[in-house]
Design a protein around this motif. Structure first.
Motif, PDB file in Angstrom:
ATOM      1  N   ALA A 247       9.676  -0.037   0.165  1.00  0.00           N
ATOM      2  CA  ALA A 247       8.286   0.364  -0.059  1.00  0.00           C
ATOM      3  C   ALA A 247       8.151   1.881  -0.095  1.00  0.00           C
ATOM      4  O   ALA A 247       7.451   2.421  -0.962  1.00  0.00           O
ATOM      5  CB  ALA A 247       7.383  -0.221   1.025  1.00  0.00           C
TER       6      ALA A 247
ATOM      7  N   SER B 157      14.334  -3.099  -5.367  1.00  0.00           N
ATOM      8  CA  SER B 157      14.620  -1.669  -5.264  1.00  0.00           C
ATOM      9  C   SER B 157      15.358  -1.159  -6.500  1.00  0.00           C
ATOM     10  O   SER B 157      15.035  -0.094  -7.040  1.00  0.00           O
ATOM     11  CB  SER B 157      15.459  -1.410  -4.015  1.00  0.00           C
TER      12      SER B 157
ATOM     13  N   VAL C 289      12.889  -0.973  -9.385  1.00  0.00           N
ATOM     14  CA  VAL C 289      11.979   0.168  -9.240  1.00  0.00           C
ATOM     15  C   VAL C 289      12.670   1.465  -9.646  1.00  0.00           C
ATOM     16  O   VAL C 289      12.105   2.275 -10.388  1.00  0.00           O
ATOM     17  CB  VAL C 289      11.453   0.249  -7.789  1.00  0.00           C
TER      18      VAL C 289
ATOM     19  N   TYR D 135       6.318   6.164  -7.378  1.00  0.00           N
ATOM     20  CA  TYR D 135       5.044   5.921  -8.064  1.00  0.00           C
ATOM     21  C   TYR D 135       4.166   7.173  -8.043  1.00  0.00           C
ATOM     22  O   TYR D 135       3.627   7.565  -9.078  1.00  0.00           O
ATOM     23  CB  TYR D 135       4.310   4.749  -7.417  1.00  0.00           C
TER      24      TYR D 135
ATOM     25  N   ALA E 198       5.789  -1.455  -4.285  1.00  0.00           N
ATOM     26  CA  ALA E 198       5.418  -0.589  -3.158  1.00  0.00           C
ATOM     27  C   ALA E 198       4.455  -1.284  -2.208  1.00  0.00           C
ATOM     28  O   ALA E 198       4.570  -1.145  -0.986  1.00  0.00           O
ATOM     29  CB  ALA E 198       4.801   0.713  -3.678  1.00  0.00           C
ATOM     30  N   SER E 199       3.525  -2.034  -2.749  1.00  0.00           N
ATOM     31  CA  SER E 199       2.533  -2.670  -1.885  1.00  0.00           C
ATOM     32  C   SER E 199       3.014  -3.990  -1.291  1.00  0.00           C
ATOM     33  O   SER E 199       2.500  -4.418  -0.257  1.00  0.00           O
ATOM     34  CB  SER E 199       1.224  -2.878  -2.654  1.00  0.00           C
TER      35      SER E 199
ATOM     36  N   ALA F 240       9.486   3.233  -3.357  1.00  0.00           N
ATOM     37  CA  ALA F 240       8.591   2.885  -4.467  1.00  0.00           C
ATOM     38  C   ALA F 240       7.318   3.722  -4.440  1.00  0.00           C
ATOM     39  O   ALA F 240       6.836   4.160  -5.486  1.00  0.00           O
ATOM     40  CB  ALA F 240       8.256   1.393  -4.425  1.00  0.00           C
ATOM     41  N   VAL F 241       6.763   3.958  -3.256  1.00  0.00           N
ATOM     42  CA  VAL F 241       5.539   4.764  -3.151  1.00  0.00           C
ATOM     43  C   VAL F 241       5.797   6.197  -3.597  1.00  0.00           C
ATOM     44  O   VAL F 241       5.015   6.771  -4.364  1.00  0.00           O
ATOM     45  CB  VAL F 241       4.973   4.728  -1.711  1.00  0.00           C
TER      46      VAL F 241
ATOM     47  N   ILE G  63       6.111  -0.713 -10.281  1.00  0.00           N
ATOM     48  CA  ILE G  63       6.467   0.123  -9.136  1.00  0.00           C
ATOM     49  C   ILE G  63       5.391   0.018  -8.059  1.00  0.00           C
ATOM     50  O   ILE G  63       5.693  -0.121  -6.870  1.00  0.00           O
ATOM     51  CB  ILE G  63       6.686   1.585  -9.570  1.00  0.00           C
ATOM     52  N   ALA G  64       4.127   0.061  -8.464  1.00  0.00           N
ATOM     53  CA  ALA G  64       3.025  -0.038  -7.506  1.00  0.00           C
ATOM     54  C   ALA G  64       3.024  -1.407  -6.819  1.00  0.00           C
ATOM     55  O   ALA G  64       2.759  -1.495  -5.604  1.00  0.00           O
ATOM     56  CB  ALA G  64       1.690   0.206  -8.209  1.00  0.00           C
TER      57      ALA G  64
END
Length: 147
Positions: free
Chosen positions: A116, A22, A25, A123, A65-66, A119-120, A61-62
């Motif tokens: 997540a 975190s 990111v 992003y 997130a995933s 991050a989403v 970042i992606a």
């Protein structure tokens, strides 16, 4: 086999890793945002160079997130394993010990989902900024209309 190490693995391993991810990111997001604010589009000669400069580090970042929900899920599985272990060791286990293990499992899930979600959003915000800057660059050069 003693399973007490799982509690530390969840708190310090899984949740600790999620906290570090975190921080990474957010740091990358801030760096990218500051880079975008200071970038002079007039000095860029071709679209591919611009796109490379703008999208640098966004994959991190992606990726976080995933994958953060899966790390949270790993902590959840560990927490439930710990709870079942305690239940198997003592048939007369009190409810507080069961609830502690389940709370630990749910804490890992919550942290994974929170990381997540941050991050989403970050992003998508940065990707939107990249698209806007690319379009502004193309419009300034008269290439956005397909010429």
């Amino acid at each position: 086999m003693n399973m007490e190490w799982l509690s530390g693995a969840i708190d310090y391993g899984v949740i600790g890793l999620l906290v570090v991810l975190s921080i990474v990111v957010v740091a990358i997001g801030l760096e990218r945002w500051m880079f975008y604010r200071g970038l002079d589009l007039n000095g860029i000669k071709d679209a591919k160079s611009l796109e490379l400069m703008l999208t640098r580090k966004l994959f991190v970042i992606a990726s976080v997130a995933s994958n953060a929900p899966y790390l949270g899920l790993l902590g959840t599985v560990f927490g439930i394993m710990l709870t079942f272990y305690h239940m198997g060791q003592d048939a007369n286990i009190d409810a507080s010990k069961i609830m502690t293990g389940l709370a630990l499992a749910l804490k890992a899930t919550a942290v994974g989902l929170t990381v997540a979600l941050v991050a989403v959003v970050l992003y998508n915000t940065l990707l939107r900024k990249v698209k806007v800057m690319m379009l502004e660059w193309e419009i300034a050069r008269g290439v956005a209309d397909g010429r």
